[in-house]
Design a protein around this motif. Structure first.
Motif, PDB file in Angstrom:
ATOM      1  N   GLY A   4       1.044  -1.324  -0.170  1.00 57.48           N
ATOM      2  CA  GLY A   4       0.141   0.746   0.247  1.00 57.48           C
ATOM      3  C   GLY A   4       1.109   1.679  -0.513  1.00 57.48           C
ATOM      4  N   GLY A   5       2.072   1.382   0.917  1.00 57.70           N
ATOM      5  CA  GLY A   5       3.186   1.517   0.152  1.00 57.70           C
ATOM      6  C   GLY A   5       3.182   2.471  -0.262  1.00 57.70           C
ATOM      7  N   ILE A   6       3.424   1.722  -1.332  1.00 59.88           N
ATOM      8  CA  ILE A   6       4.182   1.447  -2.582  1.00 59.88           C
ATOM      9  C   ILE A   6       3.504   2.407  -3.582  1.00 59.88           C
ATOM     10  CG2 ILE A   6       5.028   0.477  -4.785  1.00 59.88           C
ATOM     11  CD1 ILE A   6       5.836  -2.098  -2.798  1.00 59.88           C
ATOM     12  N   ALA A   7       1.579   2.077  -3.237  1.00 59.51           N
ATOM     13  CA  ALA A   7       0.172   2.891  -4.011  1.00 59.51           C
ATOM     14  C   ALA A   7       1.279   4.375  -3.666  1.00 59.51           C
ATOM     15  CB  ALA A   7      -0.369   2.235  -3.882  1.00 59.51           C
ATOM     16  N   ALA A   8       0.741   4.151  -2.315  1.00 56.19           N
ATOM     17  CA  ALA A   8       0.841   5.248  -1.918  1.00 56.19           C
ATOM     18  C   ALA A   8       1.803   6.354  -2.258  1.00 56.19           C
ATOM     19  CB  ALA A   8       0.862   5.874  -0.295  1.00 56.19           C
ATOM     20  N   ASP A   9       3.518   6.024  -2.318  1.00 59.20           N
ATOM     21  CA  ASP A   9       4.120   6.351  -2.534  1.00 59.20           C
ATOM     22  C   ASP A   9       4.099   7.472  -4.178  1.00 59.20           C
ATOM     23  OD1 ASP A   9       5.511   6.249  -0.051  1.00 59.20           O
ATOM     24  OD2 ASP A   9       6.988   5.016  -0.944  1.00 59.20           O
ATOM     25  N   ALA A  10       3.880   6.746  -4.964  1.00 64.61           N
ATOM     26  CA  ALA A  10       3.429   6.874  -6.369  1.00 64.61           C
ATOM     27  C   ALA A  10       2.270   7.619  -6.472  1.00 64.61           C
ATOM     28  CB  ALA A  10       2.885   5.045  -6.980  1.00 64.61           C
ATOM     29  N   PHE A  11       1.553   8.412  -5.665  1.00 63.24           N
ATOM     30  CA  PHE A  11       0.618   9.205  -5.738  1.00 63.24           C
ATOM     31  C   PHE A  11       0.602  10.599  -4.544  1.00 63.24           C
ATOM     32  CE2 PHE A  11      -1.642   5.290  -7.826  1.00 63.24           C
ATOM     33  CZ  PHE A  11      -2.651   6.213  -8.687  1.00 63.24           C
TER      34      PHE A  11
END
Length: 295
Positions: free
Chosen positions: A229-236
């Protein structure tokens, strides 16, 4: 000697149905949750693209609705729920052996308990990686089935999500081993594990969100979810380390929930904190099993 112990552990797990029975719910949960979230986010991105006011707002914050990688958000939801399955598998590693009384043979056929537990840990690291690969694979298929190709993750994001999924699955498996070893009661460990990860912690995070947004970034479920989820959050730009100060707590909860990780600090912070939780439980289980009577 260690190689023989690891082979024995693999033979032991392969002789049981648990490993492939658990693969079924893992694949179903990972695929259908990713697929459903992919459809929702893809339709929402379509709305942003078609509505002139919404399109203007998204472009003002630097997002193009037609190329936003919403597939990454969908994948995070799917693999985060599916990673509970390797956790359950890990619970059976030691707690299951105490229940079936095979722990006596396991310890007596090894030079010492440290060797036996080390072999078990290495074996279940491999099993966790296998579960992570399966989870990512079916979730990736679900993304490609439900999200327009222009909104798929980039090549780098695919690789990051793959690595994060495998890492999370391995750590959750080890967490399950430690949790089960501390309790030594399979039904109790399974119920407490699921109730905490699915209900109690999520309720605490949401109820106390107005007072603090940190719980999701430091508790076990939140940090386990925060890896992918952090990878997705970092991307956005949704993680708590990058969000602007003027974003209110309600908007933060909504944004981070879309990445399946409310309160997430960053993927690397989540990985480190959950690693600490894993080692704490694994260490307690390890220490307890050095002295417990197995007769």
């Amino acid at each position: 000697m260690m190689g023989n112990l690891i082979k024995a552990e693999f033979r032991k797990t392969l002789s049981l149905k648990t490993w492939w029975v658990l693969l079924i719910p893992l694949a179903l949960v990972a695929f259908w949750l990713t697929f459903a979230w992919g459809k929702i986010t893809n339709d929402f991105a379509d709305f942003l693209s078609s509505d002139s006011d919404a399109r203007q707002v998204t472009r003002l914050i630097g997002l193009d609705p037609g190329s936003v990688p919403v597939g990454l958000l969908a994948l995070a939801h799917g693999v985060n729920i599916a990673q509970l399955v390797p956790g359950l598998f890990g619970i059976f590693a030691l707690a299951g052996e105490y229940r079936s009384k095979t722990i006596t043979t396991t310890f007596l056929t090894a030079p010492n308990r440290i060797s036996a537990l080390t072999a078990k840990m290495l074996t279940y690291v491999a099993w966790g990686a296998i579960y992570g690969l399966v989870s990512f694979g079916v979730s990736a298929i679900a993304v490609m089935s439900s999200v327009d190709s222009g909104r798929w993750p980039s090549a780098g994001q695919w690789l990051a999500a793959l690595g994060g999924t495998v890492l999370a699955a391995v750590l959750v498996t080890l967490f399950g081993i430690g949790f089960g070893a501390v309790l030594r009661n399979v039904p109790l460990a399974v119920v407490l594990f699921l109730v905490w990860f699915l209900i109690i912690e999520n309720v605490l995070v949401i109820l106390l969100w107005g007072q603090t947004t940190l719980l999701g970034g430091i508790l076990p479920n939140g940090t386990a979810n925060g890896i992918v989820g952090g990878i997705a959050a970092d991307a956005f730009g949704f993680n708590s380390l990058n969000l602007p100060d003027d974003v209110n707590s309600g908007a933060q909860l909504l944004l981070q929930y879309t990445a399946a990780a409310p309160g997430v600090l960053s993927w690397w912070a989540s990985a480190l904190i959950f690693f600490a939780w894993t080692m704490a439980f694994f260490g307690l289980g390890w220490a307890g099993n050095q002295k417990r009577d197995i007769t």
